[in-house]
Design a protein around this motif. Sequence first.
Motif, PDB file in Angstrom:
ATOM      1  N   ILE A  52       0.835  -1.204   0.000  1.00  0.00           N
ATOM      2  CA  ILE A  52       0.000   0.000   0.000  1.00  0.00           C
ATOM      3  C   ILE A  52       0.871   1.257   0.000  1.00  0.00           C
ATOM      4  N   ALA A  53       1.941   1.246   0.788  1.00  0.00           N
ATOM      5  CA  ALA A  53       2.845   2.401   0.847  1.00  0.00           C
ATOM      6  C   ALA A  53       3.449   2.690  -0.525  1.00  0.00           C
ATOM      7  N   SER A  54       3.871   1.645  -1.222  1.00  0.00           N
ATOM      8  CA  SER A  54       4.474   1.813  -2.542  1.00  0.00           C
ATOM      9  C   SER A  54       3.478   2.402  -3.534  1.00  0.00           C
ATOM     10  N   THR A 122      -7.525  -2.142   4.776  1.00  0.00           N
ATOM     11  CA  THR A 122      -6.718  -2.534   3.616  1.00  0.00           C
ATOM     12  C   THR A 122      -6.767  -4.026   3.323  1.00  0.00           C
ATOM     13  N   VAL A 123      -6.843  -4.835   4.356  1.00  0.00           N
ATOM     14  CA  VAL A 123      -6.856  -6.294   4.206  1.00  0.00           C
ATOM     15  C   VAL A 123      -7.944  -6.861   5.098  1.00  0.00           C
ATOM     16  N   GLU A 124      -8.691  -7.818   4.580  1.00  0.00           N
ATOM     17  CA  GLU A 124      -9.643  -8.532   5.429  1.00  0.00           C
ATOM     18  C   GLU A 124      -9.681  -9.989   5.002  1.00  0.00           C
ATOM     19  N   VAL A 125      -9.317 -10.872   5.924  1.00  0.00           N
ATOM     20  CA  VAL A 125      -9.250 -12.304   5.654  1.00  0.00           C
ATOM     21  C   VAL A 125     -10.168 -13.021   6.634  1.00  0.00           C
ATOM     22  N   PRO A 126     -11.307 -13.531   6.176  1.00  0.00           N
ATOM     23  CA  PRO A 126     -12.230 -14.202   7.087  1.00  0.00           C
ATOM     24  C   PRO A 126     -11.677 -15.529   7.577  1.00  0.00           C
ATOM     25  N   ASN A 127     -12.058 -15.902   8.776  1.00  0.00           N
ATOM     26  CA  ASN A 127     -11.658 -17.204   9.298  1.00  0.00           C
ATOM     27  C   ASN A 127     -12.521 -18.292   8.667  1.00  0.00           C
ATOM     28  N   ASP A 275      -9.045   3.299  -4.208  1.00  0.00           N
ATOM     29  CA  ASP A 275      -8.696   3.127  -5.622  1.00  0.00           C
ATOM     30  C   ASP A 275      -7.623   2.052  -5.792  1.00  0.00           C
ATOM     31  N   ILE A 276      -6.664   2.058  -4.894  1.00  0.00           N
ATOM     32  CA  ILE A 276      -5.582   1.065  -4.952  1.00  0.00           C
ATOM     33  C   ILE A 276      -6.133  -0.342  -4.757  1.00  0.00           C
ATOM     34  N   LEU A 277      -7.038  -0.502  -3.799  1.00  0.00           N
ATOM     35  CA  LEU A 277      -7.588  -1.829  -3.498  1.00  0.00           C
ATOM     36  C   LEU A 277      -8.440  -2.383  -4.641  1.00  0.00           C
ATOM     37  N   ARG A 278      -8.947  -1.509  -5.495  1.00  0.00           N
ATOM     38  CA  ARG A 278      -9.764  -1.960  -6.631  1.00  0.00           C
ATOM     39  C   ARG A 278      -8.905  -2.405  -7.809  1.00  0.00           C
ATOM     40  N   ASP A 279      -7.623  -2.160  -7.756  1.00  0.00           N
ATOM     41  CA  ASP A 279      -6.706  -2.503  -8.844  1.00  0.00           C
ATOM     42  C   ASP A 279      -6.466  -4.018  -8.864  1.00  0.00           C
ATOM     43  N   PRO A 280      -6.816  -4.708  -9.944  1.00  0.00           N
ATOM     44  CA  PRO A 280      -6.610  -6.167 -10.000  1.00  0.00           C
ATOM     45  C   PRO A 280      -5.159  -6.581  -9.756  1.00  0.00           C
ATOM     46  N   ALA A 281      -4.207  -5.768 -10.188  1.00  0.00           N
ATOM     47  CA  ALA A 281      -2.796  -6.101  -9.970  1.00  0.00           C
ATOM     48  C   ALA A 281      -2.461  -6.083  -8.483  1.00  0.00           C
ATOM     49  N   VAL A 282      -3.023  -5.121  -7.761  1.00  0.00           N
ATOM     50  CA  VAL A 282      -2.810  -5.060  -6.307  1.00  0.00           C
ATOM     51  C   VAL A 282      -3.489  -6.238  -5.632  1.00  0.00           C
ATOM     52  N   GLN A 283      -4.673  -6.586  -6.089  1.00  0.00           N
ATOM     53  CA  GLN A 283      -5.382  -7.735  -5.508  1.00  0.00           C
ATOM     54  C   GLN A 283      -4.582  -9.020  -5.701  1.00  0.00           C
ATOM     55  N   ARG A 284      -4.003  -9.188  -6.879  1.00  0.00           N
ATOM     56  CA  ARG A 284      -3.175 -10.376  -7.114  1.00  0.00           C
ATOM     57  C   ARG A 284      -1.930 -10.366  -6.243  1.00  0.00           C
ATOM     58  N   ALA A 285      -1.330  -9.202  -6.084  1.00  0.00           N
ATOM     59  CA  ALA A 285      -0.135  -9.090  -5.238  1.00  0.00           C
ATOM     60  C   ALA A 285      -0.481  -9.422  -3.786  1.00  0.00           C
ATOM     61  N   MET A 286      -1.646  -8.963  -3.339  1.00  0.00           N
ATOM     62  CA  MET A 286      -2.097  -9.289  -1.979  1.00  0.00           C
ATOM     63  C   MET A 286      -2.243 -10.798  -1.818  1.00  0.00           C
ATOM     64  N   GLU A 287      -2.882 -11.442  -2.785  1.00  0.00           N
ATOM     65  CA  GLU A 287      -3.095 -12.891  -2.704  1.00  0.00           C
ATOM     66  C   GLU A 287      -1.772 -13.640  -2.669  1.00  0.00           C
ATOM     67  N   ALA A 288      -0.795 -13.149  -3.415  1.00  0.00           N
ATOM     68  CA  ALA A 288       0.527 -13.786  -3.413  1.00  0.00           C
ATOM     69  C   ALA A 288       1.182 -13.702  -2.044  1.00  0.00           C
ATOM     70  N   GLY A 290      -0.547 -13.988   0.676  1.00  0.00           N
ATOM     71  CA  GLY A 290      -1.403 -14.704   1.604  1.00  0.00           C
ATOM     72  C   GLY A 290      -2.450 -13.803   2.228  1.00  0.00           C
ATOM     73  N   ASN A 291      -2.585 -12.588   1.688  1.00  0.00           N
ATOM     74  CA  ASN A 291      -3.586 -11.630   2.157  1.00  0.00           C
ATOM     75  C   ASN A 291      -4.724 -11.536   1.146  1.00  0.00           C
ATOM     76  N   LEU A 292      -5.792 -10.870   1.533  1.00  0.00           N
ATOM     77  CA  LEU A 292      -6.890 -10.576   0.626  1.00  0.00           C
ATOM     78  C   LEU A 292      -7.185  -9.087   0.716  1.00  0.00           C
ATOM     79  N   ALA A 293      -7.182  -8.411  -0.420  1.00  0.00           N
ATOM     80  CA  ALA A 293      -7.511  -6.989  -0.425  1.00  0.00           C
ATOM     81  C   ALA A 293      -8.926  -6.795   0.092  1.00  0.00           C
ATOM     82  N   ALA A 294      -9.077  -5.864   1.005  1.00  0.00           N
ATOM     83  CA  ALA A 294     -10.392  -5.626   1.605  1.00  0.00           C
ATOM     84  C   ALA A 294     -11.328  -4.948   0.609  1.00  0.00           C
TER      85      ALA A 294
END
Length: 325
Positions: A52-54, A122-127, A275-288, A290-294
Amino acid sequence: MRVLAPGRLAAALTAAFALCPPALAADYPSQPVTFVVGYTPGGAIDQSARLIASELAKRWKQSVIVDNKPGANATIAATAVANARPDGYTLLVAASSHNLNKFVNKNLRYDVEKSFTPVALTVEVPNVLVVNAASPYRDLGQLLAALREKKKPFSYSSQGIGGVPHLAGELFKLRTGTDILHVPYKGAAQGMTDLMGGVVDMSFPTPGSAMGYISQGKLRALAVASRERLAQLKDVPTFAEAGVPDYLISTWHGLLAPAGTPPEVVARINADVADILRDPAVQRAMEAQGNLAAKPLTAEEFRAKLSRELSVYGDIASRIDLSGG
């Protein structure tokens, strides 16, 4: 030179300052911004913070510095931000432990709610509820029937007292009226090993902790604690779909600012993060990671989420000792 009377001077200053916030938001940020992270470099929270900082640095044309201040379950970092100037240039990268600390640590030097202004989730990962793949319970209904018959004792593992998987298990017990023994471990790995070995009956980890075992056919997922199904587990129902309404619990990351930060600055950061969280590239980076973009929330929606979570945690804390004492 004309000197204004004290009352008129105060009124003039008030009027002048009233004009400042929009200008402040328009100029923000005019200098580097610091993300204070209460965890060591390399972990999931640090990784999402750096991503997110980047992305913000690219948008803002300003440096966004990640300052790791690990220790005391992230309370060292939180204390530093609570005492920082409320100008939007020092932000706390908080996680689920931020709310939990209210009930786990009785000696906080700040107020979990009043010392901070929620900015952005920024991130939300359900149990997710998982059982051994050899378990006779193919779905949540079968497991609940067995729990309520009480023909044998049941247990669930977690990575320690006071963590979100522990809270998830206790919330499940409250929502379903069942009795399950909590077996805390010193980390997630041993708990997963004992679950696969049949030592314990179930667990409530994040998908990242269990996905590999699920894909290998060693664990079976019965339900996810989110409002919608997860893309990674599209065949696994939510708890509501499986018959347990109002069961929502997750591990999250988000940005908090010191209390008193101008709302216009908060709104600017929130909009850019959304806006950043809606970016598919950011979402893929989050998944890589082990996170999930909120799913983007407004600052007020984020505040409401934290308030609801504190209420749930408070209810659980009134019934059990989350401090481990």
